[in-house]
Design an enzyme around this catalytic site. Structure first.
Site, PDB file in Angstrom:
ATOM      1  N   GLU A 118     -19.574  22.677 -13.806  1.00 38.17           N
ATOM      2  CA  GLU A 118     -19.878  21.340 -14.325  1.00 38.17           C
ATOM      3  C   GLU A 118     -18.994  20.301 -13.631  1.00 38.17           C
ATOM      4  OE1 GLU A 118     -19.416  22.051 -18.513  1.00 38.17           O
ATOM      5  OE2 GLU A 118     -21.318  23.142 -18.632  1.00 38.17           O
TER       6      GLU A 118
ATOM      7  N   ASN B  18     -18.030  29.259 -20.994  1.00 36.89           N
ATOM      8  CA  ASN B  18     -18.721  28.085 -20.460  1.00 36.89           C
ATOM      9  C   ASN B  18     -18.521  27.939 -18.947  1.00 36.89           C
ATOM     10  OD1 ASN B  18     -19.501  27.338 -23.102  1.00 36.89           O
ATOM     11  ND2 ASN B  18     -17.531  26.327 -23.426  1.00 36.89           N
TER      12      ASN B  18
ATOM     13  N   GLN C 265      -7.199  -2.747   3.427  1.00 39.53           N
ATOM     14  CA  GLN C 265      -6.185  -1.881   2.823  1.00 39.53           C
ATOM     15  C   GLN C 265      -6.741  -1.153   1.595  1.00 39.53           C
ATOM     16  OE1 GLN C 265      -1.973  -3.122   2.683  1.00 39.53           O
ATOM     17  NE2 GLN C 265      -2.201  -3.182   0.464  1.00 39.53           N
TER      18      GLN C 265
ATOM     19  N   SER D  71       0.829  -1.216   0.000  1.00 45.52           N
ATOM     20  CA  SER D  71       0.000   0.000   0.000  1.00 45.52           C
ATOM     21  C   SER D  71       0.858   1.259   0.000  1.00 45.52           C
ATOM     22  CB  SER D  71      -0.938   0.011   1.210  1.00 45.52           C
ATOM     23  OG  SER D  71      -0.207  -0.078   2.414  1.00 45.52           O
TER      24      SER D  71
ATOM     25  N   SER E 222     -13.964  28.048 -25.324  1.00 46.41           N
ATOM     26  CA  SER E 222     -13.885  26.927 -26.249  1.00 46.41           C
ATOM     27  C   SER E 222     -12.615  27.063 -27.073  1.00 46.41           C
ATOM     28  CB  SER E 222     -15.116  26.944 -27.155  1.00 46.41           C
ATOM     29  OG  SER E 222     -14.865  26.187 -28.315  1.00 46.41           O
TER      30      SER E 222
ATOM     31  N   TYR F 281      -9.311  -8.812  11.348  1.00 43.30           N
ATOM     32  CA  TYR F 281      -8.652  -8.084  10.275  1.00 43.30           C
ATOM     33  C   TYR F 281      -8.584  -8.911   9.000  1.00 43.30           C
ATOM     34  CZ  TYR F 281      -5.403  -5.493   7.437  1.00 43.30           C
ATOM     35  OH  TYR F 281      -4.860  -4.805   6.392  1.00 43.30           O
TER      36      TYR F 281
ATOM     37  N   THR G   1     -40.170  25.068 -10.150  1.00 38.36           N
ATOM     38  CA  THR G   1     -40.387  23.660  -9.822  1.00 38.36           C
ATOM     39  C   THR G   1     -40.471  22.945 -11.163  1.00 38.36           C
ATOM     40  OG1 THR G   1     -42.801  23.844  -9.820  1.00 38.36           O
ATOM     41  CG2 THR G   1     -41.700  24.176  -7.698  1.00 38.36           C
ATOM     42  N   HIS G   2     -40.008  21.731 -11.205  1.00 36.02           N
ATOM     43  CA  HIS G   2     -39.952  20.972 -12.477  1.00 36.02           C
ATOM     44  C   HIS G   2     -39.209  21.751 -13.552  1.00 36.02           C
ATOM     45  CE1 HIS G   2     -42.992  18.463 -10.522  1.00 36.02           C
ATOM     46  NE2 HIS G   2     -43.598  19.596 -10.214  1.00 36.02           N
TER      47      HIS G   2
ATOM     48  N   LYS H  46     -17.572  31.654 -26.913  1.00 34.21           N
ATOM     49  CA  LYS H  46     -18.077  30.877 -25.782  1.00 34.21           C
ATOM     50  C   LYS H  46     -17.475  31.272 -24.437  1.00 34.21           C
ATOM     51  CE  LYS H  46     -20.103  27.136 -26.271  1.00 34.21           C
ATOM     52  NZ  LYS H  46     -21.487  26.892 -25.839  1.00 34.21           N
TER      53      LYS H  46
ATOM     54  N   ASN I  72      -2.382  -3.906  12.590  1.00 27.62           N
ATOM     55  CA  ASN I  72      -3.840  -3.754  12.495  1.00 27.62           C
ATOM     56  C   ASN I  72      -4.354  -2.581  13.328  1.00 27.62           C
ATOM     57  OD1 ASN I  72      -3.529  -6.003  10.979  1.00 27.62           O
ATOM     58  ND2 ASN I  72      -4.613  -7.405  12.354  1.00 27.62           N
TER      59      ASN I  72
HETATM   60  N1  ARG Z   1      -1.294  -1.677   4.966  1.00 30.63           N
HETATM   61  C1  ARG Z   1      -2.171  -2.519   5.744  1.00 30.63           C
HETATM   62  C2  ARG Z   1      -3.584  -1.897   5.768  1.00 30.63           C
HETATM   63  O1  ARG Z   1      -3.755  -0.818   5.296  1.00 30.63           O
HETATM   64  C3  ARG Z   1      -1.628  -2.708   7.099  1.00 30.63           C
HETATM   65  C4  ARG Z   1      -2.130  -3.873   7.898  1.00 30.63           C
HETATM   66  C5  ARG Z   1      -1.531  -5.163   7.525  1.00 30.63           C
HETATM   67  N2  ARG Z   1      -1.929  -6.146   8.468  1.00 30.63           N
HETATM   68  C6  ARG Z   1      -1.946  -7.484   8.255  1.00 30.63           C
HETATM   69  N3  ARG Z   1      -2.391  -8.221   9.190  1.00 30.63           N
HETATM   70  N4  ARG Z   1      -1.531  -7.997   7.127  1.00 30.63           N
HETATM   71  O2  ARG Z   1      -4.536  -2.494   6.216  1.00 30.63           O
END
Ligand code: ARG
Length: 489
Positions: free
Chosen positions: A287, A282, A319, A26, A274, A314, A154-155, A280, A109
């Protein structure tokens, strides 16, 4: 110095390679919680020292290494499955095996759950800042345009004359509740999971309240399995952000339509041209604000779907849950800020608005009200005005006094003058009068809007204070943690 023998590798080799390595990691999302993880590490190590789990010298060594890791920055971290592992590896690389004491009595965790909550607080406060700037811009419009009559729809069809101020405060009201929802989400996120370890608590005598205090949390998430596994705080935050996005999308849509009809003149800074059509101008920024609802609701859907059906405790699915929340926070905070800028810099062409305010016989309700106020049953009044409307050209102002008189004769057999004061009915046919006469609580009449604005400004102030108080708590906790850290290093 590297390798298992020196204790400088946090995860043994068999877990660190393989074709799924980058899929598992991650790191690309974790820069966002780099500072959070350092704070969580520091608070945890200080607490371990206070509890006598880690000695004072080792604590100083670890905390010194964390300062070093922070100074080197996120990009200097060694490779790792995530920022938690990488920081620990970086600490061990600097100080050797003693660095491994940092992870006593915790797991990634509870660590990651704490980091996400820690960081989310800042993001929710930023979102609240943007929402508040939009509310302020709308309140300014309400103060400046209290007398500016415009068509109300309305509408998407002309319905009743209203004022620009009344329109602006309608969105402020929704945004005020959106801000409440963000604050609620903040308060429920602001509890510490740290010390839950993997989910099953720990044999060490941890002081969870102390780490909560050092990290500025109001409380702990008591049940350690709940603490490590739950992400309902993310879902709630993204729901609150989605509500902001939905509100902003309606506001943006209104402004796009108004711009199209010449009812609002957006500043060049919030418009786009544009590449081929030189004439234009815009409303592109609006948007994009409108489209941000797709980001927020997509994030909600992605997050909820990821969380749904996850068993305790967990699972690595979590993640992939987190980035949905970051995406929603960034998109919505930006969109609300841009909407605030667009509203603050827009011009409201009073003449064009006033002349459009009566279009489509939008004064019809007020005329029926005037007849009913003179004593006719409202249903009869409605019938008269409806007949007058059918016989008139509603593409412009609709029925005039003569048409109302003719319809009154056909419906009741009596002339308008016999039923009501024609001057009062004539006044009701005027869009400016029509808006001014609807002075019920929360109505568009300038006085009613003026009263509402007083409460609106109080509400904005109160929310500004609520955000400032939370920031103050966070910065006091950061100072406290810093003081503790300095005492060991
Ligand atoms: N990067 C992980 C997450 O965001 C960390 C936890 C990993 N824990 C595990 N038991 N593999 O959740």
């Amino acid at each position: 110095m590297s390798g298992e023998d020196d204790g400088t590798v946090v995860r043994r080799e068999r877990f660190s390679g393989g074709p799924a390595r980058s899929f598992l990691s991650s790191m690309s999302d974790d820069e966002r919680i780099f500072a959070a993880d350092l704070a969580v590490d520091r608070a945890h190590v200080v607490m371990l020292a206070e509890q006598g789990v880690v000695g004072g010298d080792d604590t100083g060594t670890i905390l010194g290494a964390l300062d070093d890791v922070e100074a080197a920055g996120f990009d200097a971290l060694p490779d790792g499955e995530d920022v938690h592992e990488a920081i620990e590896t970086a600490v061990v690389e600097r100080v050797g095996r003693v660095g491994g004491k940092m992870h006593t009595a915790r797991s990634r965790n509870d660590e990651v759950a704490t980091c996400i909550r820690y960081r989310l607080r800042e993001d929710l406060l930023s979102a609240l800042d943007s929402v508040r700037s939009l509310r302020e811009a709308l309140a300014d419009v309400a103060a400046a345009e209290a007398e500016t009559v415009m068509p109300g729809y309305t509408h998407l069809q002309p319905a009743q004359p209203t004022t620009v101020a009344h329109w602006a405060l309608s969105y402020e009201g929704t945004l005020a509740r959106d801000a409440d929802r963000l604050l609620d989400a903040y308060d429920r996120a602001n509890e510490s999971p740290l010390g839950a370890a993997a989910f099953g608590g720990t044999t060490f005598d941890v002081d969870r309240e102390r780490t909560a205090e050092l990290l500025g949390f109001d409380d702990v998430v008591t049940n350690s399995m709940d603490a490590a596994a739950s992400r309902d705080f993310l879902l709630e935050a993204v729901a609150a952000l989605s509500s902001v996005a939905v509100t902003c999308s309606g506001l943006a849509e209104d402004l796009v339509v108004f711009a199209n009809r010449g009812f609002v003149d957006l500043a060049d800074d919030y418009s786009s041209t544009s590449s081929i059509m030189p004439q234009k101008k815009n409303p592109d920024t609006l948007e994009l604000v409108r489209a941000t609802a797709g980001d927020a609701l997509g994030a909600y859907q992605g997050l909820a779907t990821t969380l749904k059906g996850l068993p305790r405790a967990y699972n690595r699915d979590l993640q992939r849950a987190t980035p949905h929340a970051w995406h929603a926070a960034d998109a919505v905070t930006d969109a609300a800020a841009v909407a605030a800028g667009a509203v603050a810099t827009a011009d409201w062409p009073a003449e064009a608005l006033e002349s459009a305010a009566g279009e489509g016989f939008a004064t019809a309700t007020g005329v029926a009200d005037a007849l009913a106020a003179a004593g006719l049953p409202f249903r009869t009044a409605h019938e008269i005005v409806s007949l007058a409307s059918e016989r008139s050209d509603t593409t412009d102002g609709g029925a005039d006094l003569g048409a109302v008189d003719a319809a009154a004769r056909d419906v009741t057999g009596e002339s308008l003058a016999d039923l009501a004061d024609p001057e009062v009915v004539a006044a009701a046919l005027d869009p400016v009068e029509s808006a001014a006469q609807r002075d019920s609580l929360g109505g568009p009449a300038p006085d009613a809007v003026g009263d509402a604005l007083v409460a609106v400004l109080d509400g904005i102030d109160a929310d500004e204070n609520a955000v400032a108080a939370r920031r103050e708590t966070l910065s006091e906790a950061a100072d406290k943690l810093e003081t503790e850290v300095v005492s060991y290093v």
